[in-house]
Design an enzyme around this catalytic site. Structure first.
Site, short mmCIF file in Angstrom:
data_model
loop_
_atom_site.label_atom_id
_atom_site.label_comp_id
_atom_site.label_asym_id
_atom_site.label_seq_id
_atom_site.Cartn_x
_atom_site.Cartn_y
_atom_site.Cartn_z
N CYS A 67 0.82 -1.22 0.00
CA CYS A 67 0.00 0.00 0.00
C CYS A 67 0.85 1.26 0.00
O CYS A 67 0.35 2.34 -0.30
CB CYS A 67 -0.95 0.00 1.19
SG CYS A 67 -2.13 -1.33 1.07
N HIS A 78 -3.75 6.99 2.08
CA HIS A 78 -4.06 5.64 1.58
C HIS A 78 -5.47 5.27 2.03
O HIS A 78 -5.88 5.59 3.15
CB HIS A 78 -3.03 4.65 2.14
CG HIS A 78 -3.38 3.23 1.81
ND1 HIS A 78 -3.65 2.82 0.52
CD2 HIS A 78 -3.53 2.14 2.61
CE1 HIS A 78 -3.93 1.53 0.54
NE2 HIS A 78 -3.87 1.10 1.79
N ASN A 124 -9.95 -0.66 -1.26
CA ASN A 124 -8.49 -0.54 -1.14
C ASN A 124 -7.84 -1.09 -2.41
O ASN A 124 -7.83 -2.30 -2.62
CB ASN A 124 -8.03 -1.30 0.12
CG ASN A 124 -6.53 -1.19 0.34
OD1 ASN A 124 -5.80 -0.68 -0.51
ND2 ASN A 124 -6.08 -1.67 1.48
N1 ACO Z 1 -18.66 -9.17 7.36
C1 ACO Z 1 -19.23 -9.39 8.55
N2 ACO Z 1 -18.53 -9.62 9.67
C2 ACO Z 1 -17.19 -9.65 9.57
C3 ACO Z 1 -16.53 -9.44 8.34
C4 ACO Z 1 -17.31 -9.21 7.21
N3 ACO Z 1 -16.78 -8.99 6.00
N4 ACO Z 1 -15.19 -9.52 8.54
C5 ACO Z 1 -15.01 -9.76 9.84
N5 ACO Z 1 -16.22 -9.85 10.47
C6 ACO Z 1 -16.49 -10.10 11.89
C7 ACO Z 1 -15.33 -10.77 12.56
O1 ACO Z 1 -15.41 -12.18 12.41
C8 ACO Z 1 -15.51 -10.36 14.01
O2 ACO Z 1 -16.51 -11.16 14.60
P1 ACO Z 1 -16.34 -11.63 16.14
O3 ACO Z 1 -16.33 -10.35 16.93
O4 ACO Z 1 -17.52 -12.48 16.33
O5 ACO Z 1 -15.02 -12.34 16.19
C9 ACO Z 1 -16.09 -8.94 13.89
O6 ACO Z 1 -16.63 -8.83 12.55
C10 ACO Z 1 -15.08 -7.85 14.09
O7 ACO Z 1 -13.92 -8.19 13.34
P2 ACO Z 1 -12.61 -7.31 13.37
O8 ACO Z 1 -11.57 -7.92 12.50
O9 ACO Z 1 -12.25 -6.98 14.79
O10 ACO Z 1 -13.18 -5.99 12.68
P3 ACO Z 1 -12.49 -4.61 12.58
O11 ACO Z 1 -13.35 -3.59 13.16
O12 ACO Z 1 -11.04 -4.64 13.01
O13 ACO Z 1 -12.49 -4.37 11.00
C11 ACO Z 1 -10.95 -4.44 9.17
C12 ACO Z 1 -11.78 -5.25 10.15
C13 ACO Z 1 -11.90 -3.62 8.32
C14 ACO Z 1 -10.14 -5.38 8.29
C15 ACO Z 1 -10.00 -3.49 9.95
O14 ACO Z 1 -9.37 -4.22 10.96
C16 ACO Z 1 -8.97 -2.81 9.11
O15 ACO Z 1 -9.28 -1.94 8.34
N6 ACO Z 1 -7.67 -3.14 9.31
C17 ACO Z 1 -6.57 -2.43 8.71
C18 ACO Z 1 -6.46 -2.68 7.24
C19 ACO Z 1 -5.22 -2.01 6.68
O16 ACO Z 1 -4.96 -0.84 6.93
N7 ACO Z 1 -4.40 -2.77 5.95
C20 ACO Z 1 -3.17 -2.24 5.45
C21 ACO Z 1 -3.22 -2.01 4.02
S1 ACO Z 1 -3.55 -3.45 3.06
C22 ACO Z 1 -2.08 -3.86 2.19
O17 ACO Z 1 -1.01 -3.42 2.49
C23 ACO Z 1 -2.18 -4.76 1.03
#
Ligand code: ACO
Length: 327
Positions: A113, A254, A284
């Site tokens: 990214c 980003h 993304n």
């Molecule tokens: N739909 C429904 N529920 C979901 C989904 C989905 N698509 N995905 C996860 N859940 C559930 C999980 O299973 C979890 O359930 P549980 O509480 O029963 O265990 C709940 O939702 C919360 O999951 P989290 O992973 O804690 O959700 P979070 O609020 O952290 O959001 C996300 C997830 C969007 C991925 C976030 O963590 C994020 O944006 N992370 C950073 C991403 C990033 O910046 N990446 C770097 C760049 S990418 C690259 O370099 C290629």
């Protein structure tokens, strides 16, 4: 002599994949995706004969046309990508051939990214040193090629797209004025990665069966680092360049999660109308998010000479950092 961004362009594939489309194939829903990420839809490059180089060639051709120059005038092409068409030849070389930039050399740069920011800093050095006059810097990813569409943790996040800029020598006081980039392989390697396809785990039946050619992410862990480091990088660019919140024209971050973007703007003490956002429409697109967003702002006529722009990113590696551009 600094490097100025003298043209921008973008390419997004025509086919949309909406949250409602994903509801049909995954245990997810529009409400979760929108509120947790800010994404409503993303673009998917469906044509099996087209990939990252095609998107970059489309961007490059637009840049040449906008600037009114020929492909032969380009000295260097750098493509930030983690999804080159093939491991080799590089996507940069494919693009060089596709657009007929016969006097250019070309390579790819892998920083996920942060690929565009890393590439912009590298490209700028060739202008600053006086070695080159015209450098194409692109960020592009066909994330659909490395997405496991059965994994709801990642499938909802990514999309395909490309964006890019032309770098040329700047007038005094303008251009890419400051940059600070970082990497942390010790922490990053365990939380955001693609297990197979490289020399450690070459393709085999096992790697395909276990879906080891797709992106994997521990979202919660990456989120914490991304929030901290994107905000730190933005504030660092302001401090190093004596910029107050009022001085900032646009933050172009980003686009991984709108909550990370909002937290960054909050730390900078700037209002959201000073933030470039298109995650709702494209998701993304990895290395493409920042040049895509920049090209949209540029094409809408919102950028004026002398504007202060801050670019920040965080991604796999980990890689992150900030850049300050006087437009
Ligand atoms: N739909 C429904 N529920 C979901 C989904 C989905 N698509 N995905 C996860 N859940 C559930 C999980 O299973 C979890 O359930 P549980 O509480 O029963 O265990 C709940 O939702 C919360 O999951 P989290 O992973 O804690 O959700 P979070 O609020 O952290 O959001 C996300 C997830 C969007 C991925 C976030 O963590 C994020 O944006 N992370 C950073 C991403 C990033 O910046 N990446 C770097 C760049 S990418 C690259 O370099 C290629």
């Amino acid at each position: 002599m600094k490097a100025a961004i003298t043209a921008t362009a973008k390419y997004t594939p025509p086919d949309k994949l909406t949250n409602f489309d994903l509801e049909k194939i995954l245990d997810t829903n529009d409400e979760w995706i929108r509120t947790r990420t800010g994404i409503q839809e993303r673009r998917i490059l469906k044509d099996p004969d087209k990939a990252t180089a095609y998107m970059c060639a489309e961007v490059s051709k637009q840049i040449l046309e906008k600037r009114g120059i020929s492909a032969e005038e380009i000295d260097l092409i750098i493509i930030g990508t983690v999804t080159p068409d093939t491991i080799f030849p590089a996507a940069g070389c494919l693009v060089q051939g596709m657009i007929g930039a016969k006097n250019a050399w070309a390579f790819d740069l892998s920083a996920a990214c942060s690929g565009f920011l890393y590439s912009l800093v590298v490209g700028s050095q060739f202008i600053e040193s006086g070695m080159h006059k015209k450098v194409l810097v692109l960020g592009a990813d066909k994330m659909s090629a490395i997405t496991d569409f059965t994994d709801r943790n990642t499938a909802v996040l990514f999309g395909d797209g490309a964006g890019g800029v032309l770098l040329e020598p700047a007038k005094d006081g303008y251009g890419v004025l400051d940059a600070k980039l970082y990497a942390d392989g010790a922490n990053g390697k365990d939380h955001l990665y693609m297990l197979a396809g490289g020399s450690l785990r070459p393709p085999s039946h096992e790697t395909v069966d276990k879906k080891m050619h797709a992106i994997r992410q521990d979202g919660r862990v990456v989120f914490k680092s991304a929030v901290t480091e994107m905000a730190n990088s933005a504030v660092e660019m302001m401090r190093r360049n004596n910029l107050s919140a009022d001085d900032i024209t646009y933050l172009i971050p980003h686009q991984a999660n709108h909550r990370i973007i909002m937290a960054t703007a909050e730390r900078m003490n700037i209002s959201m109308d000073k933030v470039g956002i298109n995650i709702d429409r494209y998701g993304n697109t990895t290395a493409a998010t920042i040049p895509l967003c920049l090209a949209e702002l540029d094409e809408s006529g919102k950028l004026k000479s002398g504007d202060n722009l801050i670019f920040v990113s965080f991604g796999a590696g980990y890689t992150w950092g900030g850049i300050y551009v006087k437009w």
